[in-house]
Each structure stands twice: as C-alpha cells, then as structure tokens.
Scaffold this active site. Structure first.
Site, PDB file in Angstrom:
ATOM      1  N   SER A  48      -7.536   3.125   5.953  1.00 48.30           N
ATOM      2  CA  SER A  48      -8.122   2.468   4.579  1.00 48.30           C
ATOM      3  C   SER A  48      -9.295   2.894   4.250  1.00 48.30           C
ATOM      4  CB  SER A  48      -7.812   0.710   4.767  1.00 48.30           C
ATOM      5  OG  SER A  48      -8.011   0.154   3.510  1.00 48.30           O
TER       6      SER A  48
ATOM      7  N   ASP B  46       2.584   0.504  -1.342  1.00 49.95           N
ATOM      8  CA  ASP B  46       1.190   0.227  -1.392  1.00 49.95           C
ATOM      9  C   ASP B  46       0.384  -0.645  -2.360  1.00 49.95           C
ATOM     10  OD1 ASP B  46      -1.838   0.194  -0.688  1.00 49.95           O
ATOM     11  OD2 ASP B  46      -1.680   1.895   0.508  1.00 49.95           O
TER      12      ASP B  46
ATOM     13  N   HIS C 270       0.343  -1.625   2.506  1.00 47.42           N
ATOM     14  CA  HIS C 270      -0.689  -1.100   3.089  1.00 47.42           C
ATOM     15  C   HIS C 270      -0.984  -1.227   4.492  1.00 47.42           C
ATOM     16  CE1 HIS C 270      -4.728   0.666   1.765  1.00 47.42           C
ATOM     17  NE2 HIS C 270      -5.258  -0.304   2.703  1.00 47.42           N
TER      18      HIS C 270
END
Length: 205
Positions: free
Chosen positions: A105, A155, A186
C-alpha cells in the site's frame, strides 16, 4: 540514520541480499518482517518506519485526500529515503546491487516512487497494492530491474486502471514487470504471497 528502523542480518552472515520492508499506513518497521522471512528466509531484513503521521498513523509521505498525493512531499520523502538506504548500506555492509523492496500500500507507493526517481537504489521490487505515485518528468532507466505487482480486482482504494498505468510506466522505463491480478480487495491473500515467494526465489538463488 534518521529513520526508525530494524535491521536483521542475513542468516548466512554475508548480507548479500537485503529485503527493504515498507509498511502500509499505520504500520511500523516490524510489520513486514514476518512476510520478509517467508519470502526470503536467508536474506537480510531492513524494516523502515515512515516519518509522516496522519491521524497518528505513520506513512512515508503526505496525501491531500484518499488517492491524492502531496507530490512535493512525495518527491522530497523519496529522495530522503534513498539517502537513508545508501547510509544503511554502508552501516550494515549490505550489497548495494541486491536491495529488493517489498512494499504494501503506502509502502509500495514509496517504493514505486523510488524506482521512478532514484532508479539506482533498488535491484528489484515487490509492489503489493501499489498505485501511480507520480508521473516523472524524465523516464528513468530501469532496464533489467524485475518488478512484481500484486493488485486486487476489487480494490476500493486502487482502481484497476491505475495499477495498469503504473505497470505501463515501469515497462516504458525498461523494467521487467509482472502484473498479477487477484480477485480480492486491498487486503492480501495467502495464494499471492506464495506466488511472490516463488517469484523472489528466482532472484536470490
């Protein structure tokens, strides 16, 4: 060495390969150590904590809103992190040609930014749920740099088109990009981590 970090030497004692572990929002320098040990058990581990706080949660650079980055801060933080890695390479006697980033991320985004702005720092990268950090003014030379992207079809933070654009950017620069799609959001799924382990095994044999 002005980043909070944790270094674990290689189990072989030579620190020939180092995994640079870059956490997601709210993480720490220890978050990805178990993943790093799974991916490359014999490699040295360098976990780094981002300096920016967002609601008390560490990040590697500021953002203006969800998915909208403070590009000026991103650029300066990318160069700052690159200088830290160079210093850590000297301090811990690492091989500068065998630094592999593993980022999730926000950590994947700063790793992607480093590829685009500081192409000599990393020898390879695993980008977990990365998005385009910025469009560089000049296309870097990433020839022979392997990059694995693991992206989620569902996501809610990173649109599929954004992941595809990042893959295109890296390919334009000459990187050897593998973009794997997961039918997830995610969060990370175990099968993709197993696939990442198989991918990295080809680099550290």
């Amino acid at each position: 060495m002005d980043f909070m970090h944790k270094f674990i030497p290689s189990s072989t004692g030579n620190n020939d390969t180092t995994l640079l572990l870059l956490h997601g929002t709210g993480g720490s320098e220890e978050d990805l150590l178990p993943l790093g040990r799974f991916l490359a058990p014999d490699a040295a581990m360098l976990g780094v904590r981002g300096k920016v706080l967002e609601g008390g949660m560490p990040r590697f650079f500021r953002r203006l809103s969800e998915g909208v980055f403070d590009e000026e801060d991103l650029i300066s933080r990318t160069h700052e992190l690159a200088r830290f890695i160079e210093e850590a390479t000297q301090t811990y006697s690492l091989n500068p040609k065998r630094i592999i980033a593993v980022g999730y991320s926000n950590g994947a985004n700063i790793a992607a930014s480093m590829l685009l702005l500081e192409p000599r720092i990393l020898s390879a990268a695993i980008l977990l749920r990365a998005m385009v950090p910025l469009e560089p003014e000049e296309i870097p030379d990433l020839k022979n740099i392997p990059v694995l992207m693991q992206s989620g079809r569902n996501d809610p933070i990173v649109p599929a088109s954004n992941s595809e654009r990042l893959a295109e950017l890296l390919k334009e620069a000459g990187a050897e990009v593998t973009l794997n799609w997961q039918n997830t959001g995610h969060g990370l799924a175990n099968p993709e981590l197993v696939a990442a382990e198989a991918w990295i095994r080809q680099l550290v044999v």
